[in-house]
Design an enzyme around this catalytic site. Structure first.
Site, PDB file in Angstrom:
ATOM      1  N   SER A 287      -0.627  -5.742  -5.491  1.00 49.27           N
ATOM      2  CA  SER A 287      -1.262  -5.886  -4.190  1.00 49.27           C
ATOM      3  C   SER A 287      -2.542  -6.675  -4.350  1.00 49.27           C
ATOM      4  O   SER A 287      -3.178  -6.649  -5.412  1.00 49.27           O
ATOM      5  CB  SER A 287      -1.577  -4.513  -3.595  1.00 49.27           C
TER       6      SER A 287
ATOM      7  N   TYR B 181      -6.130   3.675  -3.667  1.00 45.90           N
ATOM      8  CA  TYR B 181      -4.915   2.860  -3.766  1.00 45.90           C
ATOM      9  C   TYR B 181      -5.171   1.613  -4.617  1.00 45.90           C
ATOM     10  O   TYR B 181      -4.388   1.285  -5.511  1.00 45.90           O
ATOM     11  CB  TYR B 181      -4.474   2.458  -2.359  1.00 45.90           C
TER      12      TYR B 181
END
Length: 253
Positions: free
Chosen positions: A144, A157
């Site tokens: 990501s 995250y």
């Protein structure tokens, strides 16, 4: 007719209900892929995904797989590779969590870390060894853009993805020259059709599962080791990575 370079005949997806993974599978099945394994926790969603791919003509099987059970990964995934060569593994499972909630819930935060990093390390190493044993194949790992720099809004995250990002790069170096190709995919915030409106719908640097799937196909064809989606994120993050911390804190990211 010459085979499409870099595109798999067989595909194993770890995280069989991932929107990005399923968009990728649909795209590859219309090109060259005829065998798909969807690995994930048994659920109606997993079965529905398998039926959709069968409807496109792919021989699709589901595999019970739990990222939080590393002790079972070698046995479970070994059975898939025992059925025949796997050309591409797409590691797509992960939890985004809820930053505001998870900061006050250490157990939830640890579950995100264990899923996104520990589970991925275990499954990634099992698949890498199996690909190396068969002498060919690609391991595609969904990271990501959040891995690039800690942000106040998603550092739990983001930290798990940063660990996965570093692991994948190192694994790619370790497997260089073995016949196994490792590719790291860094999407921006992903818009999913039917999901509630999010900030991602208002930014030019967000993306969709279909756009990520298109980028993965193109990257497989050329044997890329990393891909950003959208591509402009590479330049944006290069700039943000070098901003002084005091300045970065003030940005509305």
């Amino acid at each position: 007719m010459k085979d499409a370079p870099g595109l798999p005949q067989s595909l194993l997806i770890l995280g069989g209900t991932s929107e990005i993974a399923l968009a990728t599978a649909r795209r590859l099945v219309t090109r060259r892929t005829h065998t798909v394994w969807l690995a994930g926790r048994p659920s109606p969603r997993l079965e529905a995904a398998a039926e959709q791919l069968r409807g496109l003509g792919a021989d699709t099987r589901t595999v019970a797989f739990d990222a939080l059970d590393p002790a079972d990964h070698e046995s479970t995934l070994g059975k898939v590779f025992a059925e025949g060569d796997v050309d591409t593994v797409l590691l797509a499972f992960g939890l985004t969590g809820d930053q505001a909630r998870d900061e006050s819930d250490p157990v939830a935060a640890a579950t995100i870390a264990a899923t996104n990093y520990t589970g991925a390390v275990s499954a990634g190493l099992v698949c890498a060894q199996a690909l190396q044993n068969q002498g060919h194949g690609s391991l595609v790992v969904l990271s990501s853009v959040a891995a690039e720099r800690a942000r106040r809004t998603d550092f739990i995250y983001g930290s798990s993805k940063a660990g996965l990002d570093t692991f994948t790069q190192g694994l790619g170096d370790a497997l260089h020259g073995t016949g196994v190709h490792v590719m790291l995919v860094r999407p921006g915030q992903v818009r999913v059709a039917g999901a509630p409106g999010t900030r991602a719908e208002r930014t030019a640097l967000s993306t969709t599962p279909e756009a990520v799937a298109t980028a993965i196909e193109a990257a497989l064809r050329r044997g890329a080791e990393s891909v950003w989606v959208p591509g402009a994120l590479r330049l944006v993050m290069s700039a943000l990575r070098h901003l002084p911390r005091a300045v970065f804190r003030r940005l509305a990211l």
